[in-house]
Design a protein around this motif. Structure first.
Motif, PDB file in Angstrom:
ATOM      1  N   UNK A 431     -63.900 -63.475  -2.764  1.00 25.67           N
ATOM      2  CA  UNK A 431     -64.076 -64.699  -3.578  1.00 25.67           C
ATOM      3  C   UNK A 431     -65.085 -65.627  -2.923  1.00 25.67           C
ATOM      4  N   UNK A 432     -64.994 -65.731  -1.587  1.00 25.83           N
ATOM      5  CA  UNK A 432     -65.930 -66.613  -0.876  1.00 25.83           C
ATOM      6  C   UNK A 432     -67.364 -66.113  -1.050  1.00 25.83           C
ATOM      7  N   UNK A 433     -67.524 -64.793  -0.990  1.00 26.00           N
ATOM      8  CA  UNK A 433     -68.864 -64.211  -1.175  1.00 26.00           C
ATOM      9  C   UNK A 433     -69.379 -64.481  -2.580  1.00 26.00           C
ATOM     10  N   UNK A 434     -68.502 -64.336  -3.571  1.00 27.85           N
ATOM     11  CA  UNK A 434     -68.923 -64.539  -4.960  1.00 27.85           C
ATOM     12  C   UNK A 434     -69.364 -65.977  -5.179  1.00 27.85           C
ATOM     13  N   UNK A 435     -68.718 -66.908  -4.454  1.00 23.17           N
ATOM     14  CA  UNK A 435     -69.045 -68.318  -4.620  1.00 23.17           C
ATOM     15  C   UNK A 435     -70.295 -68.689  -3.845  1.00 23.17           C
ATOM     16  N   UNK A 436     -70.321 -68.246  -2.600  1.00 18.72           N
ATOM     17  CA  UNK A 436     -71.424 -68.691  -1.742  1.00 18.72           C
ATOM     18  C   UNK A 436     -72.605 -67.729  -1.752  1.00 18.72           C
ATOM     19  N   UNK A 437     -72.354 -66.494  -2.106  1.00 22.48           N
ATOM     20  CA  UNK A 437     -73.423 -65.495  -2.115  1.00 22.48           C
ATOM     21  C   UNK A 437     -73.768 -65.010  -0.729  1.00 22.48           C
ATOM     22  N   UNK A 438     -73.003 -65.424   0.306  1.00 25.30           N
ATOM     23  CA  UNK A 438     -73.326 -65.005   1.674  1.00 25.30           C
ATOM     24  C   UNK A 438     -72.504 -63.803   2.070  1.00 25.30           C
TER      25      UNK A 438
ATOM     26  N   UNK B  21     -77.249 -71.892   0.147  1.00 24.26           N
ATOM     27  CA  UNK B  21     -76.561 -70.853   0.920  1.00 24.26           C
ATOM     28  C   UNK B  21     -76.169 -71.443   2.255  1.00 24.26           C
ATOM     29  N   UNK B  22     -74.965 -71.056   2.693  1.00 26.61           N
ATOM     30  CA  UNK B  22     -74.464 -71.563   3.977  1.00 26.61           C
ATOM     31  C   UNK B  22     -75.424 -71.154   5.107  1.00 26.61           C
ATOM     32  N   UNK B  23     -75.768 -72.079   5.913  1.00 27.71           N
ATOM     33  CA  UNK B  23     -76.618 -71.783   7.065  1.00 27.71           C
ATOM     34  C   UNK B  23     -78.107 -71.850   6.768  1.00 27.71           C
ATOM     35  N   UNK B  24     -78.476 -72.067   5.492  1.00 32.27           N
ATOM     36  CA  UNK B  24     -79.910 -72.172   5.150  1.00 32.27           C
ATOM     37  C   UNK B  24     -80.290 -73.645   5.047  1.00 32.27           C
TER      38      UNK B  24
END
Lengths: 438, 254
Positions: A431-438, B21-24
């Protein structure tokens, strides 16, 4: 929804079927391991005295004692000659030291006569206090052991031999007593009878006492329904290595998720009008079916192939429904762990390395390789954290202790809890990946 | 070339998209806004790192924007994701296929996920494979295909359920001229049949040939948007490539 789930299930089974290298790991590896380890451990059990052993008997005495030892120690295969040639003491030492035999018993010449002489002396001494006992008339028997045999076997052999000797000694003393007691009684009575002494005649005694013990001990495995299944390498290794193989499903499971993510198949799936949970459920069922097939294969090996190699046949027992529930719970735990690994790891190499190390470690501390009770205390404490250990404990409860489902609810709960926890961690990361894309 | 006589319904409207994006240090998208009308082939052009793939991911509801909204044929991609997913198709940049399945098995699986069943699915699979020229090799494993063939199956999966809006993320990258020519021809035919497309590419001549409208973006923002011919004329450029360089510069983007 079911159509989409079924389509995913069929697709994943087809992909696994075409991944021949993966199939080798999943099916051939545990199959080979269960055969090899069971054969190896069977030999260890032999060294521990759990199975029939071969013992050399060097009978230099050629008296009654040798015959008694062969007759009374019938559980042990006594070898007195090789290719028609009587075995000498030197040959016996060489053969036992070389591991051809687990033990050797040497009865020196004069043992029987010496023992009878000493027994007679003892009986006479007990009847007339002024008669001294002649000690050391009988030479000592010697027992030799293969240096690799374990303590349990040594004790068992020594105790068995001591029992036989004791039994023979008691019978000899009773026979002597039968003969000497009337003589003694007659002599003593004549001494005090005066002129009537010539009329005193004591009839011979015939003390026919059985040497069989009156109080007997019957050993049996404790089981809830009276089914005593002996804990053998087969009964332990079949479920143990089946679980080991089943948990190796984490690698193809994680690999499948990583591949879908790397090749953007996941993006395609996520752009489709289907909940990802449905796709994941299809995948879980497909991999669980593979786990069930793995267990079935190892069971069939244990049931039909191991007996061909001189081992006993694996017994599933009457509680097969309980066993099936444990198989399903362990499969679910393995696949959910695979999902977590596939979600956390970025590359197949990471998942493969971490997956195999964690499964081997969980197997080792869970008692797959060495039973938990034989581990050091610290490892026994650690074993409670191993999902493979929970599964194995549940299987042994069913297969060896004759337990029903109610006897394994604790282990089942732990496996289900582990499945839920790993799936939850995977869902959080996904879920975190889907939200943040990281 | 795109259909020009269609009713000008708005197919997609992205408003003020921001993606952090986190960290960017800087946002991948920074106030990205476009409007795509039904029947258009909309070219999204930009150098590496401009934010094209992030924009496509958000517009096709794969990724959540930090701010901003996307409406597809009037449906919000976040609130009405299921409805949106029925209407869109995606051709990802990677060959998003199961390589150990045949082309037909891939299409059958994805078709079932789109809810297509039975004979309808069988005939639609044949149509799509025929459309990309792979019907004779439909039962070969995808891993045995050439790069161009894989790209064509990738396209076939994207159009299997006849989407109203098709997202294509560099669908011709790394293939030979023949395969590229065929894919472009097929995309033009699809567009003629009514499919609206969002198309990202690094090949300017492709965009010039195919797109009815283009947006040139950099640093997460749209720098210029319009019909290719009009944009070139307004900017005094002979080619789209000249205009692209004048807007984004010639500095390498590593």
């Amino acid at each position: 929804m079911f159509g989409k789930l079924f389509a995913t299930l069929v697709k994943d089974l087809l992909l696994l079927w075409r991944d021949r290298a993966g199939l080798l790991v999943l099916f051939v590896m545990p199959a080979v391991l269960v055969v090899i380890i069971t054969l190896v451990q069977n030999n260890v059990y032999k060294l521990m005295g759990e199975t029939a052993a071969r013992v050399i008997l060097v009978d230099q005495d050629q008296g009654e004692l040798g015959k008694q030892i062969i007759e009374r120690m019938s559980r042990v295969e006594m070898v007195t000659a090789i290719a028609g040639e009587t075995i000498s003491e030197e040959m016996a030492i060489d053969l036992v030291a070389g591991g051809d035999f687990q033990a050797g018993i040497i009865i020196p010449a004069g043992t029987t006569s010496g023992m009878i002489a000493e027994a007679e002396s003892e009986v006479r001494s007990s009847l007339t206090a002024d008669t001294p006992v002649k000690k050391g008339a009988a030479p000592e028997l010697r027992i030799l052991f293969d240096p690799t045999v374990m303590g349990g076997f040594r004790s068992a052999m020594q105790n068995s031999l001591a029992m036989v000797l004791m039994e023979y000694e008691v019978r000899t003393k009773i026979d002597l007593l039968s003969r000497l007691l009337p003589e003694y009684v007659e002599t003593e009575m004549k001494k005090s009878a005066g002129n009537f002494a010539e009329y005193i005649k004591v009839p011979p005694f015939d003390l026919k006492m059985s040497t069989d013990p009156i109080l007997k001990v019957r050993a049996a495995s404790a089981s809830r329904d009276g089914l005593a299944v002996v804990p053998t390498p087969v009964q332990h290794n079949v479920p143990a290595w089946a679980l080991f193989g089943m948990f190796f499903i984490v690698i193809p499971m994680a690999g499948s998720l990583i591949k879908e993510r790397q090749e953007e198949t996941l993006s395609r799936l996520m752009s489709m009008p289907v909940a990802y949970s449905v796709i994941l459920a299809g995948k879980i069922i497909a991999f669980m079916l593979v786990c069930c097939a793995q267990f079935t294969l190892i069971y069939l090996l244990g049931r039909f192939v191991l007996p061909l190699l001189g081992l006993e046949s694996f017994r599933l027992g009457p509680e097969w429904e309980a066993a099936l529930i444990v198989v399903l719970a362990a499969s679910l735990a393995a696949t959910c762990y695979g999902i977590m690994l596939g979600t956390i790891c970025k590359t197949y190499e990471q998942a493969s390395m971490f997956g195999s190390i964690s499964v081997v470690a969980a197997s080792a501390i869970g008692g797959v390789m060495v039973p938990v009770y034989a581990m050091p205390a610290i490892m026994q404490k650690l074993s409670v954290i191993s999902p493979i250990g929970w599964g194995l404990k549940a299987f042994l409860n069913i297969f060896i202790r004759g337990g029903k489902v109610s006897a394994v609810t604790g282990e089942l709960s732990l496996l289900l809890l582990f499945s839920g926890a790993t799936a939850f961690v995977a869902w959080l990361i996904f879920s975190r990946r889907a939200t943040t894309g990281s | 070339m795109a259909a020009t006589n269609k009713e000008q319904t708005i197919a997609l409207e992205a408003s003020g998209l921001v993606k952090l994006y986190k960290g960017c240090g800087r946002p991948a998208l920074d106030g990205f806004s476009i409007v795509i009308r039904e029947g258009d082939i909309f070219g999204l052009l930009g150098p590496n790192g401009a934010g094209k793939t992030t924009a496509i991911s958000i517009m096709s509801s794969l990724l959540r924007a930090s701010r901003g909204t996307v409406m597809i044929f009037g449906a919000d991609t976040r609130r009405q994701a299921d409805k949106v997913k029925e209407m869109i198709g995606l051709v990802p940049q990677e060959i998003a296929l199961y390589r150990q399945l045949t082309a037909r098995e891939n299409l059958r699986y994805f078709g079932k996920l789109y809810g297509i069943k039975g004979r309808a699915l069988g005939s639609r699979i044949d149509e799509c494979l025929d459309f990309v020229g792979l019907l004779p090799k439909a039962d070969q494993l995808v891993e045995t295909y050439s790069g161009g063939m894989k790209r064509r199956v990738n396209l076939a999966v994207g159009i299997l359920h006849q989407p109203k809006l098709l997202f294509l993320d560099e669908p011709t990258v790394g293939i030979d001229a023949q395969s590229r020519d065929m894919i472009l021809a097929r995309l033009a035919a699809l567009n003629q049949a009514g499919t609206t497309m969002v198309y990202t590419t690094h090949y300017m001549e492709e965009a010039e040939r195919l797109c009815s409208e283009v947006a040139i973006m950099d640093s997460g923002r749209v720098l210029s948007q319009g019909k290719p011919g009009e944009l070139m004329k307004d900017g005094g450029h002979d080619t789209l490539q000249d205009m692209f360089f004048s807007l984004t510069g010639r500095k390498l983007r590593d």
